[in-house]
Enzyme design. Sequence first.
Site, PDB file in Angstrom:
ATOM      1  N   SER A   7       0.938  -1.136   0.005  1.00  0.00           N
ATOM      2  CA  SER A   7       0.022  -0.019  -0.030  1.00  0.00           C
ATOM      3  C   SER A   7       0.849   1.267  -0.023  1.00  0.00           C
ATOM      4  O   SER A   7       1.695   1.422   1.121  1.00  0.00           O
ATOM      5  CB  SER A   7      -1.114  -0.026   1.303  1.00  0.00           C
ATOM      6  OG  SER A   7      -1.454   1.102   1.425  1.00  0.00           O
ATOM      7  N   HIS A  32      -0.862  -1.463  -4.187  1.00  0.00           N
ATOM      8  CA  HIS A  32      -2.420  -0.912  -3.559  1.00  0.00           C
ATOM      9  C   HIS A  32      -2.413   0.411  -3.457  1.00  0.00           C
ATOM     10  O   HIS A  32      -1.774   0.946  -2.984  1.00  0.00           O
ATOM     11  CB  HIS A  32      -2.700  -1.827  -2.253  1.00  0.00           C
ATOM     12  CG  HIS A  32      -3.753  -1.732  -1.447  1.00  0.00           C
ATOM     13  ND1 HIS A  32      -4.839  -2.494  -1.724  1.00  0.00           N
ATOM     14  CD2 HIS A  32      -4.358  -0.995  -0.567  1.00  0.00           C
ATOM     15  CE1 HIS A  32      -5.876  -2.062  -1.016  1.00  0.00           C
ATOM     16  NE2 HIS A  32      -5.527  -1.123  -0.312  1.00  0.00           N
ATOM     17  N   ASP A  34      -4.813   3.589  -1.834  1.00  0.00           N
ATOM     18  CA  ASP A  34      -5.772   3.706  -0.985  1.00  0.00           C
ATOM     19  C   ASP A  34      -6.129   5.347  -1.159  1.00  0.00           C
ATOM     20  O   ASP A  34      -5.452   6.230  -0.861  1.00  0.00           O
ATOM     21  CB  ASP A  34      -5.256   3.798   0.377  1.00  0.00           C
ATOM     22  CG  ASP A  34      -4.975   2.463   0.915  1.00  0.00           C
ATOM     23  OD1 ASP A  34      -6.075   1.514   0.863  1.00  0.00           O
ATOM     24  OD2 ASP A  34      -3.848   1.867   1.371  1.00  0.00           O
ATOM     25  N   MET A  36      -9.094   8.041  -0.220  1.00  0.00           N
ATOM     26  CA  MET A  36      -9.746   8.676   0.949  1.00  0.00           C
ATOM     27  C   MET A  36     -10.103   9.922   0.627  1.00  0.00           C
ATOM     28  O   MET A  36      -9.284  10.634   0.119  1.00  0.00           O
ATOM     29  CB  MET A  36      -9.111   8.389   2.192  1.00  0.00           C
ATOM     30  CG  MET A  36      -8.210   6.983   2.401  1.00  0.00           C
ATOM     31  SD  MET A  36      -7.312   7.169   4.061  1.00  0.00           S
ATOM     32  CE  MET A  36      -6.416   5.480   3.954  1.00  0.00           C
ATOM     33  N   HIS A  65      -8.293   1.019  -3.866  1.00  0.00           N
ATOM     34  CA  HIS A  65      -9.382   0.711  -2.913  1.00  0.00           C
ATOM     35  C   HIS A  65     -10.067   2.043  -2.566  1.00  0.00           C
ATOM     36  O   HIS A  65      -9.464   3.080  -1.924  1.00  0.00           O
ATOM     37  CB  HIS A  65      -8.404   0.122  -1.553  1.00  0.00           C
ATOM     38  CG  HIS A  65      -9.359   0.179  -0.159  1.00  0.00           C
ATOM     39  ND1 HIS A  65      -8.426  -0.170   0.916  1.00  0.00           N
ATOM     40  CD2 HIS A  65     -10.466   0.312  -0.123  1.00  0.00           C
ATOM     41  CE1 HIS A  65      -9.695  -0.087   1.811  1.00  0.00           C
ATOM     42  NE2 HIS A  65     -10.728  -0.227   1.242  1.00  0.00           N
ATOM     43  N   MET A  67     -12.077   4.526  -0.337  1.00  0.00           N
ATOM     44  CA  MET A  67     -12.782   4.884   0.814  1.00  0.00           C
ATOM     45  C   MET A  67     -13.452   6.217   0.719  1.00  0.00           C
ATOM     46  O   MET A  67     -12.978   7.283   1.280  1.00  0.00           O
ATOM     47  CB  MET A  67     -11.790   4.723   1.962  1.00  0.00           C
ATOM     48  CG  MET A  67     -11.187   3.408   2.399  1.00  0.00           C
ATOM     49  SD  MET A  67      -9.856   3.216   2.948  1.00  0.00           S
ATOM     50  CE  MET A  67      -8.707   3.224   1.445  1.00  0.00           C
ATOM     51  N   MET A 136     -11.378  -6.111   5.240  1.00  0.00           N
ATOM     52  CA  MET A 136     -10.647  -5.212   6.181  1.00  0.00           C
ATOM     53  C   MET A 136     -10.264  -5.699   7.326  1.00  0.00           C
ATOM     54  O   MET A 136     -11.026  -6.188   8.213  1.00  0.00           O
ATOM     55  CB  MET A 136     -11.567  -3.883   6.421  1.00  0.00           C
ATOM     56  CG  MET A 136     -11.613  -2.708   5.364  1.00  0.00           C
ATOM     57  SD  MET A 136     -10.119  -2.347   4.408  1.00  0.00           S
ATOM     58  CE  MET A 136      -9.009  -1.561   5.584  1.00  0.00           C
ATOM     59  N   PHE A 142      -6.319   4.844   8.129  1.00  0.00           N
ATOM     60  CA  PHE A 142      -4.684   5.100   8.403  1.00  0.00           C
ATOM     61  C   PHE A 142      -3.963   3.685   8.320  1.00  0.00           C
ATOM     62  O   PHE A 142      -4.454   2.636   8.407  1.00  0.00           O
ATOM     63  CB  PHE A 142      -4.482   5.594   9.711  1.00  0.00           C
ATOM     64  CG  PHE A 142      -5.365   6.703  10.114  1.00  0.00           C
ATOM     65  CD1 PHE A 142      -4.966   7.905   9.772  1.00  0.00           C
ATOM     66  CD2 PHE A 142      -6.638   6.643  10.666  1.00  0.00           C
ATOM     67  CE1 PHE A 142      -5.449   8.988   9.887  1.00  0.00           C
ATOM     68  CE2 PHE A 142      -7.567   7.700  10.790  1.00  0.00           C
ATOM     69  CZ  PHE A 142      -6.857   9.153  10.533  1.00  0.00           C
ATOM     70  N   ASP A 174      -6.677  -6.653   4.277  1.00  0.00           N
ATOM     71  CA  ASP A 174      -6.094  -5.165   4.216  1.00  0.00           C
ATOM     72  C   ASP A 174      -5.892  -4.696   5.642  1.00  0.00           C
ATOM     73  O   ASP A 174      -6.918  -4.366   6.319  1.00  0.00           O
ATOM     74  CB  ASP A 174      -6.849  -4.160   3.331  1.00  0.00           C
ATOM     75  CG  ASP A 174      -6.123  -2.990   3.331  1.00  0.00           C
ATOM     76  OD1 ASP A 174      -4.947  -2.673   3.921  1.00  0.00           O
ATOM     77  OD2 ASP A 174      -6.763  -2.080   2.441  1.00  0.00           O
TER      78      ASP A 174
HETATM   79  C1  DX5 Z   1      -6.120   1.481   5.715  1.00  0.00           C
HETATM   80  C2  DX5 Z   1      -5.737   1.319   4.021  1.00  0.00           C
HETATM   81  C3  DX5 Z   1      -4.565   0.173   4.185  1.00  0.00           C
HETATM   82  C4  DX5 Z   1      -3.458   0.784   4.777  1.00  0.00           C
HETATM   83  C5  DX5 Z   1      -2.752  -0.560   5.472  1.00  0.00           C
HETATM   84  O1  DX5 Z   1      -7.234   2.223   5.390  1.00  0.00           O
HETATM   85  O2  DX5 Z   1      -6.846   0.520   3.396  1.00  0.00           O
HETATM   86  O3  DX5 Z   1      -4.285  -0.343   2.709  1.00  0.00           O
HETATM   87  O4  DX5 Z   1      -2.599   1.353   4.117  1.00  0.00           O
HETATM   88  O5  DX5 Z   1      -1.353  -0.204   6.153  1.00  0.00           O
HETATM   89  P1  DX5 Z   1      -0.885  -1.195   7.099  1.00  0.00           P
HETATM   90  O6  DX5 Z   1      -0.440  -2.363   6.503  1.00  0.00           O
HETATM   91  O7  DX5 Z   1       0.373  -0.299   7.650  1.00  0.00           O
HETATM   92  O8  DX5 Z   1      -1.693  -1.841   7.989  1.00  0.00           O
HETATM   93 ZN    ZN Z   2      -6.359  -0.374   1.506  1.00  0.00          ZN
END
Ligand code: DX5
Ligand code: ZN
Length: 218
Positions: A7, A32, A34, A36, A65, A67, A136, A142, A174
């Site tokens: 990620s 990956h 993210d 947000m 992904h 969010m 998840m 985060f 994830d």
């Molecule tokens: C959280 C994200 C994840 C995050 C995972 O909302 O969707 O993809 O980056 O990070 P780690 O592997 O550090 O938990």
């Molecule tokens: Zn993610």
Amino acid sequence: MVKIAPSILSADFAKLGEEIKDVETGGADYIHVDAMDGHYVPNITIGPLVVEAIKPITSLPLDVHLMIENPDNYIPAFAKAGADIITVHQEASKHLHRSIQLIKANGVKAGVVINPATPVELLYPILPEVDLVLLMSVNPGFGGQSFINSTIQRIEQIATFRKEHHLDFEIEVDGGINTKTAKQCVDAGADVLVAGSAVFNHANRREAINEIKDAVKG
Ligand code: DX5
Ligand code: ZN
């Protein structure tokens, strides 16, 4: 063989291109991304512009992904920017089949994702339609959070449904992935592991990826 999806949330954004090349040569399988919006989750990150910028610098699939609230409004833009997989939250989509159909109509693989406190049964009606199920294992928003252990039983439940209904979507997990939780996830039926801090906080990304791949074999 398990797939690793680093990620980029935990990458150094000042040198994002180098960071992505580093994990690609280090053996990553997906990138990956993210996205947000500060509404669906309490953080703001990446939009289609960044996806478009990184698309030409990697040959790995971009696993996006979302969010964000009202994901249907942004699916075409992420697809046009170069996403290979777009995953929407069951909790954020008002009409889940419509969102999945929209992703596919834009020529992209479609995934669905649920939060740790959402019953996995809510996904059953959509499972025949998707290419990927993302579970998840932390609350989204985060990187660097701790793995929620009840995820293991949820992976088993989805893997059992997949087998019983002869489906072939990938199961991705994830949040909070490290060498210990990676093995538990793969033993339960996971195919793809997202790893943010475990990969990008490691000075040697190849070693980080290999440590996870080795851990799940034992
Ligand atoms: C959280 C994200 C994840 C995050 C995972 O909302 O969707 O993809 O980056 O990070 P780690 O592997 O550090 O938990
Ligand atoms: Zn993610």
